[in-house]
Every structure is written in structure tokens, then in C-alpha cells.
Design a protein around this motif. Structure first.
Motif, short mmCIF file in Angstrom:
data_model
loop_
_atom_site.label_atom_id
_atom_site.label_comp_id
_atom_site.label_asym_id
_atom_site.label_seq_id
_atom_site.Cartn_x
_atom_site.Cartn_y
_atom_site.Cartn_z
N GLN C 37 38.70 38.54 36.49
CA GLN C 37 38.56 39.90 36.63
C GLN C 37 38.59 40.58 37.88
N LEU C 38 37.73 39.91 38.81
CA LEU C 38 37.42 40.20 40.42
C LEU C 38 38.36 39.34 41.10
N LEU C 244 34.82 45.46 46.77
CA LEU C 244 34.55 45.05 45.41
C LEU C 244 33.19 44.47 44.90
N ARG C 246 30.40 44.33 46.47
CA ARG C 246 29.43 45.28 46.42
C ARG C 246 29.66 46.23 45.26
N GLU C 247 30.77 46.74 44.84
CA GLU C 247 30.90 48.09 43.89
C GLU C 247 30.46 47.08 42.53
N TYR C 248 30.87 46.03 42.25
CA TYR C 248 30.62 45.23 41.09
C TYR C 248 29.46 44.35 40.91
N GLY C 249 28.31 44.24 41.92
CA GLY C 249 27.29 43.63 41.75
C GLY C 249 27.29 42.20 41.99
N ILE C 252 26.65 39.30 47.98
CA ILE C 252 27.31 38.94 49.19
C ILE C 252 26.21 38.25 50.09
N GLU C 253 26.63 37.07 50.49
CA GLU C 253 25.54 36.37 51.40
C GLU C 253 26.02 36.50 52.88
N ASP C 338 21.45 41.67 37.94
CA ASP C 338 21.70 42.76 37.14
C ASP C 338 23.40 43.37 37.44
N ASP C 340 26.99 44.78 37.70
CA ASP C 340 27.56 45.74 37.19
C ASP C 340 28.98 45.34 36.54
N VAL C 342 32.22 45.55 34.66
CA VAL C 342 33.11 46.56 33.91
C VAL C 342 34.21 46.14 33.42
#
Lengths: 342, 342, 342, 342
Positions: C37-38, C244, C246-249, C252-253, C338, C340, C342
Motif C-alpha cells: 500500500q505504501l 508518507l 510520517r503521515e501513516y505512522g 523513520i530512523e 500505533d 495509522d 488507512v
């Protein structure tokens, strides 16, 4: 030399920006595929056969309304004023100019509006009351100025950017918007050989290089749409969009390249309904000077104005194709009807 | 279907890459301005009227030699072998093919070479002994794989990338390079209507999509140069280069856009001496498969091959202009002679 | 100074590239969400609980196999040889080195392979017979070197790029790959204060700056995975991917930034199964010299090696976290559970 | 919730934009090297030891004045009003607020100004009469909205963008600019644990996400500069700038990455005089809504605000280092004093 935003005009600072647009399409399903699957816009409502869409950073309920009609073309442009009072003042000014059509009940997410038409007949409205978009929890972004998460679908532009109108008389159109609505004319093109006829004007009510352009309709038609533009702001995204359009059978007319006029990074494509759509890959020149003088391009020095790179704008379409089409124009797009929608 | 890199060929793995090129120019001063001031290449030597230049990541003493001549064109292409023995073997193979010209004493920074010509007469050489570039202290980079600091002058490409040759017979040229020098043909264009005539071939000795292209010379001339390419690797730099060329009066022929063939991000310009130079804004498709099959484009489906976006390659120059020019060709560039060198 | 690709080694030119990889994941559903998806990878098969995926330009049936296990980690790396004979020769050499595990029946889309392990126990195989990917009609691209259309889902990388392994002894690991499989060592990091201990090596069998890196495992563990990398080739896409994630949880290292070592544009994230994934936004330095000398970085001058910009690699994870984790390491990612989706 | 641009404020629409800035530097030669050789700004005048510089798209005589002083820091910020009358009205309002310092004779290219200080003592002025820059023929651009050719020297930003001030009390500073000068506060950061103390505010008089930011000075100092920013507008250029800074010994503090706050693409470096300079690689979020509500970030959710990618802002400098420095702060930059200027 003309000063574009006269410091003494009562119309100055009365309009804030372009808030929404409506497009007609003879292929609603195809147009929806393009705007939602390839451009990743999200649907926010349906009503009476129209579909309402927004980009992920558009501030309001919707920025684009798609309505099925026999012919493609412009259904409406909504300009938001800077205050409720400004709306009343500009409505009165439009009435005085003989262009007012009267107050409307608004639309989904849009309150009372004042409808009017441009001198050439383009349908428009002014609005103050709009519904700010509030994302449901699952679409809320951690980037707080972003009204909703960047979609994972397609290559999503961030917001509606500007509109380009074809007009039978550029000067008449331009002067109405300057004098009645406070637009500043940032750049214009003049045909020196034609006695100084204006053949294009790029206008704005804020620091954008243009929110509205007006180009001469060489077919002599009135009230047609040249294109509606959506903003990426990132040059690479125009290249990505070109690649996706090529892959999925969306006709590319020109670009990616950068106009000398407005310094805008352009990609022109035709959405399946036939309307020309521009994808805008930078912010163009921003104009901060309050007393900026209009820049005048002569037609004889126009090549840099059209494209900084080698990208040419095809004369057989760019300067004559608009929506709705004139007789025979629909054939210009015939070769692309078999697009590969997946 | 053709296998491009036959796993049993003795020529396989014998060539490493293109090491250097020589261009002739009738305007040495203008060419030097272009390569050093706009492209930021650094001079590493002068000898007998020739000037030697390198990009900041080129590994050897120089990658480009500029020599003044009446006519622009290709002076030489130097291919580096993968070993000293491979040089001897390939020299023998070229002699056997009747194309060898014999051993040379080399050049500045270049040891003994074996000179030969392509079937069409393009001047080339094979080399093993080269002088590795060692930067003086003030030009040494903290990025240790970078042979010298990125210059602050102009918009510097990182290295010499590939060459494109016009040929009277594409197939003859291609087969010599496949069989004698181990090139793999990654892609080719065939004119189906013309009985399957090959009109273009893109070849490589490593994973690059092409280090040499061969395109049919529609004028019937022999041994001409289509273009020499330098590599940015970053798509934005092609847009930046287009802008600088526009600002400083360097004629842009086409781009920035991306070819379907090789997936290369292209910008074609004419340097002041008249040679076509390509600036290459990505790495194109990299081909890792050891048994890759040649991809064949038919001329009837060629538009995507030429450009993924709307960028067209102008037929009046792209398919006929080469250097040296044929009678009358120099007029193609007349409009741009008044460049603004600062 | 070491020559990385000895011109007289029998192992030279025997391996072509990394063809496929297998990852273990304790969260198959989460990992699939991330990769499909990502990252927009497409599923090409399922078998015995494993899912097979490919990027749109990967040449074979799959480049990534995801298998559910209690712990994340590396399941396999498949190297393709340059010929069928080379496979036999390298199998014999691995047997002679005591690392051969024997022949396998292959896998979905993969023929007979020779399994072996690295000196540190990383599971690997050599293969010649692979199934070339042939797209169904609806996924065929007009860009003929592209094995399938660029997806409209997520931000799709183009192909599998490289693997980075943690090892208890870098030098032992490196020398095996140099001598037995013909890898060239492009760059290495040496701890001068530690008596010249090698703490990292970047190796390749072709012009890529690295297809395999080896970094010292500070925990003393053996056979762990540092990261698997997928290639965008376009710097902007690394910024897009960071947004993306960041937006979808997705945690990022580090990055986007550019390593001095390999000049690779990096973005490190942890996929939901816990494996570190690198997204690679350029091609890094390409190494064409057949007799390239290994570049040596000293630990004392390592900052430019890690990042050209201000992007730091967090010491608390980057140099110690690998998969499978050691006791307590899984807590390093606790804050991000947790996500996100979608 | 606060409305940032009260539709009934007399101060609304009175300021147009930031027109110029003055920096003090203890190393005028070093600062000039940075601004002219690396950033490619052009000198437009010298007077009394000060040097006047402009970016190639800055509209006026200069955007930056460099003056030698013992300590680095902010010499001045000049805001241009939207009309001559607006200047008089705002001068009166500043006098009424007790912050007016009186009228000045102006400067090179700057007419009569009204000098004032911020509540924290930052030196500023308002101006209407400015000298528009007219390029000499050899510097005139074919892109008519561009005031001068894009330079071939260094990596030139296009214009002065914004200023970030450290303040002992963010709220007091912010409210003065809102009420007296019509700034809208787009975003702010509040320390919820600290009882709701504002620790940052981003403000604008036009659609830019910010032209002025105010951040709490943790050292308790007054009137210090955090940074001055110049605009590229192209994300890739921030990566290019990082590379050049790394190559030429200019200290990079953080970036390239993108802030969640303002969505600005940042790169922070220290110019040789010690002032922090930001290079700005996009346009950030543009705010068109006339009744935009201030977005409030809580300190507990601040990580996305600081950086969307993995780029962290180093606490030991970013939140405490300003110019002029406090005792001991100059040592923060000690490691970089040996820059490699070529």
C-alpha cells in the motif's frame, strides 16, 4: 507604464483567492477516474448528479465540482472575498458594471453567493461563507497545516491553483477584473505587429504570479475555458505526472517545462471529459511588490515566454482548443480515446 | 529474439567503459566558455592547441579534449578495456575485422592506445594505461569517492556519460560492436514499414542503458556525431541547465524530458562550436540481467520512445543535424549566433 | 593499496546482480500493508504462507518474499550468476571454502539454486534459471524497458537495490565475497584507533557503488540483517516517502540525506515487521574503473561518510539495531506501534 | 480560537513584505565569500564599510547589507508598506505603541524610512520609497519577471525570504506585530506543561506561511537573531547547497529536511561571520484563507513540527544559539573555523 494594483483603488484587497471551480464533462466516469485515481483527489459529496472533490490541502469542503453535460467546459469559478463586507461592495460594483446575475443559495459546503459573468460570459460567483473542511480522524494529518493526509492513491496535487480563460477580447476582460474586482495584471502579451492588441494577460489578487489568465480565443468564440490548474509545487511531480499520464493513456499536450511567463512549471493534459488540465510543479514567480508594474511581452519575443526549455506549445491545439469545443475540435483528441484505465 | 550479451562470446567483459572523447570546434573560445563557465568543467592541460577538460567525478586526467578545426565533429572516442590482456585481444579482433589502424603513443594522461575506426569511419581507440586524476590539496573533496570538489562555477555535470553516433547503416555498425567489442544491444528501433530496417540501436558494455547509441543518418553521410552526453544524474539539474542555457544564449534543441528509449532524462543543446551536447538528468534504466533480450521499438509506436512527456524532438534538426554538417546545415543554428556570454 | 577487482581473479565477472531477497516478519499483514500500500509493490504469488512481491521494474517473478516468523530477519539473498557455467564454478568454490549448503529445487519463479551461507551465517543462494516477469496485457507499459506499468498505489520504488548485513567480523566476511564470488570492495571504514579494524565495507559485482554492505555488529551477534534497500533513483521521491511514512505512522530512523560513503541518498524506516528498510533516492556513485582502488575512510573523519547534509544516524539504533533483535531491542520501536494504516 | 487576520483591523493590508535586511559580521571577507561565491549574490554597492547585495530575483536595489562589527547579529529589517499612506498610518501606530524611533534619511537605494524596534529591541524600519533594481544590459534576463540573469556563480537563491527572531517573550512580540502592523499568526507552539506559554510563532502579512518567526530565547537574552532565510523554491537546491557547504567547509547545523511547521524545506548553516542562515527549498504552505485560524502545536507533539523526515534539530545549538552570541556561545562553532575557501 501601467501600475497593476493601483494603490488608490477601492477594489484593492477585496478578493482573497479562487475557492472552487465547476467543470462540465460528457464522461463523468472517465473524469472521476482521472481526478480520483490518477490525481488522488477525494470525494466529499454527491448531489443531483454532481460529484464534489478536494485536494488534500484545499481548505474548504471542495475545490472541484464535476457535473455531467453533453459538452465539456467551465461550470463556475468561485472567488472568495476578504470579508463579508467586501462581498457586498463587490456585488454592488458588478451590478454597476452590468455583469451581476444576483444572489444564490449556494451549494454543498458553500453559503450565499453573488453570481455574475465575465464580459465574455464565463460563469462566476463571489462568496464569503464557506464550509471549512474538517477531516475525519482517520484522515487527519500530523502536519497540522495540512487539512487531510496526503493520499496513497495516484499522484495527488495539493490544491486548486488557477484558471485560464479564453476570451474574444482580452483587454475588455482584463480591465473589468482590474477595476471591479481589484486584480493586478502581472504580465501581458501584446501583438506589436497587430497594433498593440493584447493577446494574453496574467492576473492575481495576491502574491501568486497568476490566479487567472486570459488568452485570446483565435476561433472568435466566447466564454470558453482554456484550462484549470492544480498545484504540486514540486518540479519532480510534474515529471512523475507525465509518466503516469503516458502509462495510463491520458493525453499529454505539452510539458513538463517552465513558462517564461509566470515562470510556472507546466504540464498540460486532457482529462477524459475533454477539458485541458494543467499540473503546476512550482509556485512560479511570486510578486510581493505593492506597486509592481505590468511586464509586457511582445509577440516577437514570445518563445521564452512560452517555454524556458525546448518544450513547445503545439499551435494546432494550444492556441485554439478550448471547452466547449467548436465544430470539429473534438477530433483533436480522437487518437487518445482508448486510454488504459486500470 | 536476439540475446544481447551472448554468454559464450569471447568479447564479453572485455571493455569497461568510455574513458574520453575529443571534439573538434571551429570556435574554441566559445566552446571553452560553454564547457568551463556554464558546465563548470576544469581544465587539466593544454597541448598543441588542444585543451583538456574533466568533470569533477571523472576518474582520469581528462574526459574531454577540445581541438580547434574548421568544422565541428568527433575527434575520437576512447574505450577502456577491463585488463591489459583484454586490450591485446580486442586489438587483434579489430585487426581481423579490418578496422584496426594501429598502436599510438597516447596523449596527455593517456598511455599506449590501439586506434581503429567504426565501420562508418568514426575515429576511436582502445586503452588500458590511463593516468588516474589526483586532485591538488585545495581541490580534494571530503567525499572520498569524488575525485575533486564540486565546482562553484556554473552547473557542473559529474562525468562523461555516452556518445551517440549517426551511421549510414545501423545494423553493420551495431554488429561490429556486438561481435568484436562485446557490446550488448539494449534497445533498437525498427522501421516495420521499411521492411524491418534498423534505424537506431542503444548499446552498452556494462549496466548502463547505453554508453553508445547509433542512429541512422538520414542525409546518407558517414561518420558523423549526433551528440556527446554528460551526466548530472539529478532530474532537477536538467531543468536548471535549460534555464541557464536560455539565460546565456545557448540554443536548446529539445528537453528537458525523458526518453522512453533508455528512460534517459534528456536536454539537448548546441555548444558554440556547433556540436550537439546532451545533458543527462538521471541514470536511465539500468540493465542488470546477464541474458537480457534486446527490446525492439517499432517506428509506428515511436512517440513514447522519443519522449514520455510532451517534449518533441524537432524533425528538422534532431534526425538530420550532425557534425560535421552537410551543406547548408550550419544555417540551422543561425538564429542563435548572438549568444549572451557574460 | 588494495585493488578491488583483481584483473586476474577467476571469480571476476561471475556474478551479475542481486536477484531476490526473503524477509521474515512477525506481522505479515502489517508488512504487506507497508510493501503493497505504501510502496506500491505488486503481489505475484502466494505459497505456504509466504507472499511474493515485485517492484514495477524488477526483471523477474519476484524480488521480495515475505514469510511469517516469530522474529524479523533475513530469510535469503539470491545472487544471479552471469551464466550457467559460472553458477557451477561458484558453487564449487563455495564448497571448497566450506560454505556450501547444497543444491535446492528453487522456489516460485526460481529454478535450481545453490544454497550457501556467509561466514557469519547469513542465508544466501546462487541462481541462473529464473522466470522472467511477463506482465499481463493490462499491466504492460508503453515504456518497453519497463516490465510493468508504474502503479498508481503508494510511492512505488523501481527495483530491489542492495542489502546491508551486520557481521561479527567484517574482514572475514568481505574477503570471502571478494575471493570466492568476485565482489569488488569500493569503500571501507577503518577504526584507526582500534588498530585498523575494518568496521564497514561496501561491495559490488557491477558498476553500482554497492550491492552489499557489511557493517560490524556492535552487539557481537552473528548473521543479522541491517537493512534491505529499494531504489527510487529520484531524490525527490525520498522526501515524498518520508512524508508518507510520517503521515501513516511508519517509523523513520534517519534521512532523507545523502551518505558520503557510496554517495547514496538514504531514507531509513522500519517496516511494521521490524526490519529496517532503506529507500534509495539516487544511484549513488557509479564505479566504472576496472582497476578501482578501494577508498578507505578513517573513523575519525567519518561524519561526512555518514551524511553530507546535517542528517545524523542515531547511534542508539543505527549501529546496534538489526534483525532478528537481541534481547531488549524490540523496545526500540515501541513508540511507533500505533501506526495509522488507512 | 484566535482568528489571525481580524477582518476589521485597521492594520490589515498595510504591510506588503520584507524588503531588506542588514547583518553584522566580524568577518566581512568571509561573509562576502559565502554570500557572493557560494550563494552567488551580486554586489550592488559599497558605502562606509558596508556592502550591499541582492539575489537575482530580488526586486529592489539590495536585499542584504553586510556591515562589519565586533559581533554578528541583526542590523535591521526593512518592511515595505502597501502604500505611502499606509507608511504614515503605521508610523503613527508604532509611535502610539511606544516603539517608534523616528524618521531616517534612508540608505543606498532606500528612501525615507520610519525606524522602530520590536518589543524585544530588534532594529526595524518601515519604508515606501525604494529604488527598483534595473539590470544593466548584460545582466538583463530574457525571462521578463526576473530582474537579472541567474548567475553562473555558486548556487544562487532567488530572493530574501524571511527572518526568525529570538525573543525573551514570544507573546508580547507577537501581539505587537499583529495589532500594530497587521501580521497574521499562522502557527504557534505552546508548552502545555508550562501552563500554555507560547514558545514560537510564525507570522505573515501575505500568503506566505511566514515572513517572520519568533522563537523563545532560552538564554533569556533580548533582541537576538535566530536566522535570516533565502529562497530557492526548489527542494533539490537545498540538497545541492548542503553538498557545497560540506565541500567548502561551511558548517551545516541541520537539514535538508522539511519542517512540519510552515512545511518549509530547510537547510541551516552558519555563515563565516557566525550568523545562522536558512536556505529555503520550497514555498512552504501558502495560506490563502482570509479568516485562517492560527494552528497550535503542543510541545508534546512537536517532533513532526520540527521535521517531517528524520532530520533532527540539534538541541545544543538550534534552541540556544543566536547572534550576537552570549558568553561562550562562539565556541559552538569552533570546529569549523578552518573552512576550505577556494
Amino acid at each position: 507604464m501601467t501600475t497593476t494594483a493601483p494603490t488608490d483603488s477601492a477594489a484593492r484587497f477585496e478578493l482573497a483567492h479562487m475557492a472552487h471551480a465547476e467543470l462540465y464533462t460528457p464522461d463523468l466516469e472517465g473524469s472521476l477516474w482521472f481526478f480520483t485515481q490518477l490525481l488522488g483527489m477525494r470525494e466529499t459529496g454527491r448531489q443531483q448528479g454532481s460529484v464534489y472533490l478536494r485536494c488534500y490541502e484545499d481548505p474548504y469542503h471542495h475545490s472541484l465540482k464535476l457535473t455531467e453535460r453533453d459538452q465539456p467546459g467551465l461550470g463556475n469559478i468561485g472567488w472568495r472575498t476578504t470579508s463579508a463586507d467586501a462581498l457586498e461592495r463587490r456585488a454592488a460594483a458588478l451590478d454597476a458594471a452590468g455583469l451581476g446575475l444576483g444572489w444564490t443559495q449556494g451549494d454543498l459546503g458553500v453559503g450565499r453567493t453573488f453570481a455574475f459573468q465575465s464580459p465574455d460570459g464565463h460563469p462566476m460567483e463571489l462568496v464569503w461563507d464557506v464550509e471549512k473542511y474538517r477531516a475525519p480522524v482517520e484522515l487527519q494529518s500530523r502536519i497540522l497545516t495540512r487539512r487531510s493526509k496526503r493520499p496513497l492513491q495516484g499522484l495527488p496535487p495539493r490544491r486548486l491553483d488557477h484558471v485560464n480563460l479564453m476570451a474574444s477580447d482580452v483587454t475588455v476582460q482584463k480591465e473589468l477584473f482590474e477595476q471591479t474586482l481589484g486584480f493586478g495584471t502581472r504580465e501581458r502579451v501584446v501583438d506589436g505587429a497587430g497594433g498593440g492588441t493584447e493577446i494574453g494577460a496574467w492576473m492575481s489578487v495576491n502574491v501568486l504570479g497568476h490566479e487567472m489568465a486570459i488568452m485570446r480565443d483565435q476561433t472568435g468564440s466566447k466564454g470558453r475555458l482554456h484550462h484549470l490548474a492544480f498545484w504540486y509545487g514540486v518540479p519532480q511531480h510534474n515529471s512523475d505526472a507525465a509518466e503516469l499520464c503516458r502509462e495510463y493513456g491520458i493525453q499529454i499536450e505539452a510539458g513538463p517545462d517552465v513558462h517564461g511567463i509566470t515562470q510556472g512549471a507546466f504540464l498540460y493534459v486532457f482529462e477524459p471529459g475533454g477539458n485541458r488540465i494543467e499540473l503546476f510543479g512550482n509556485s512560479g514567480i511570486l510578486q510581493f511588490e505593492p506597486d509592481h508594474e505590468t511586464v509586457t511581452w511582445d509577440l516577437s519575443d514570445f518563445d521564452t515566454g512560452l517555454a524556458i526549455g525546448g518544450g513547445t506549445l503545439p499551435a494546432e491545439t494550444y492556441f485554439v482548443y478550448g471547452t466547449p469545443g467548436t465544430d470539429g475540435q473534438d477530433k483533436l483528441l480522437d487518437g487518445w480515446k482508448d486510454r488504459d484505465l486500470v
